[in-house]
Design an enzyme around this catalytic site. Sequence first.
Site, PDB file in Angstrom:
ATOM      1  N   ASP A  57       0.758  -1.157  -0.047  1.00 24.35           N
ATOM      2  CA  ASP A  57      -0.106  -0.089  -0.068  1.00 24.35           C
ATOM      3  C   ASP A  57       0.850   1.709   0.243  1.00 24.35           C
ATOM      4  O   ASP A  57       1.394   1.641   0.875  1.00 24.35           O
ATOM      5  CB  ASP A  57      -0.832  -0.233   1.226  1.00 24.35           C
ATOM      6  CG  ASP A  57      -1.591   1.317   1.437  1.00 24.35           C
ATOM      7  OD1 ASP A  57      -3.286   1.081   0.875  1.00 24.35           O
ATOM      8  OD2 ASP A  57      -1.646   2.390   1.566  1.00 24.35           O
ATOM      9  N   LYS A  69      -2.757   5.943  -4.814  1.00 25.97           N
ATOM     10  CA  LYS A  69      -4.166   6.948  -3.942  1.00 25.97           C
ATOM     11  C   LYS A  69      -3.584   8.107  -4.712  1.00 25.97           C
ATOM     12  O   LYS A  69      -2.376   8.738  -4.330  1.00 25.97           O
ATOM     13  CB  LYS A  69      -4.194   7.424  -2.669  1.00 25.97           C
ATOM     14  CG  LYS A  69      -4.541   5.959  -1.401  1.00 25.97           C
ATOM     15  CD  LYS A  69      -4.061   5.936  -0.207  1.00 25.97           C
ATOM     16  CE  LYS A  69      -3.666   4.601   0.906  1.00 25.97           C
ATOM     17  NZ  LYS A  69      -1.865   4.418   0.350  1.00 25.97           N
ATOM     18  N   TYR A 109       2.991   9.517  -0.634  1.00 29.50           N
ATOM     19  CA  TYR A 109       4.386   8.964   0.057  1.00 29.50           C
ATOM     20  C   TYR A 109       5.532   9.326  -0.125  1.00 29.50           C
ATOM     21  O   TYR A 109       6.528   9.148   0.180  1.00 29.50           O
ATOM     22  CB  TYR A 109       4.107   7.924  -0.470  1.00 29.50           C
ATOM     23  CG  TYR A 109       2.004   7.157   1.037  1.00 29.50           C
ATOM     24  CD1 TYR A 109       2.072   7.999   1.516  1.00 29.50           C
ATOM     25  CD2 TYR A 109       2.509   6.506   0.672  1.00 29.50           C
ATOM     26  CE1 TYR A 109       1.029   7.997   2.518  1.00 29.50           C
ATOM     27  CE2 TYR A 109       1.213   5.360   1.975  1.00 29.50           C
ATOM     28  CZ  TYR A 109       0.523   6.083   2.375  1.00 29.50           C
ATOM     29  OH  TYR A 109      -0.445   5.754   2.887  1.00 29.50           O
TER      30      TYR A 109
END
Length: 283
Positions: free
Chosen positions: A50, A80, A55
């Site tokens: 994930d 995401k 990030y």
Amino acid sequence: MPSTRELTLASTLKLNDGNEIPYMGLGVWKSSTCDTAVTAALKNNYRHIDTARAYGNEREVGEGIRASGVPRSEIFVTSKINDEDHGYDSTLRCVDESLELLGLDYIDLYLIHNPRSGTEKRLETWRALEKCVEVGKVRSIGVSNYAPQHIQEILDSNPKIKPAINQIELHPYSQQREITDYCKEKGIALTAYAPLTRCKHFEKPEVVKVAEKHGVTTPQVLVRWNLEKGYVVLPKSEKEDRIKSNADVYGFSLDEEDMKLLDTCDKGDCSGMVCSWRPMSIP
């Protein structure tokens, strides 16, 4: 889902779109050695990674996947899109950029990372993600840090695809029951981020008591609690021994007494939350 007593590291959850997601995944938020952590996780039989654009490590995730030697078809990858990139055209561009950085032909699950952009942008972003599924760039789509009002907004817009998952902070000290109850009612799966509470609740007496009863560590109790709830869970570590230990949760299960004790840990006032997101407070 299978009985929690029958779960293994290979167990998957069937989503409302028919795709399956491994219950156990590696979280890589702020991971400074993301590529080696991903490789270590995959070599130790994790099959779910994930990441997120926010990030800043999608490229390293892709490198770790390739270094592992595990076939792409066996790995479930989530990414995401953050709120500053919301909008129809910008979402299409971001998905393409994620694919390029990861070095993949498709992404298994793509989430709207948070609802801060407002109704119009959120719905434009959802329409774009539906398009990405239609053309085969993404297989499942969902949301993160969404409260019931944000999900209902999608459902009320006559979507082609309903959210498959909502990823939120979940552990005994952050149970977010209003959100979890709503998602269960709507057939939307739940993924737990920060299940290890960023180490902040390891020494709490309730968790220590359950850990001592079963002869396991407090992080293992926190991971197992999420599995007992039926949630996908994303423990994070950069060290291989901890990556292995975090997934070594299938030789025990939590009984009714354990769950009742741990379920009393959430006081319903956000005091046990360790992350900054408060989905219910976002308009």
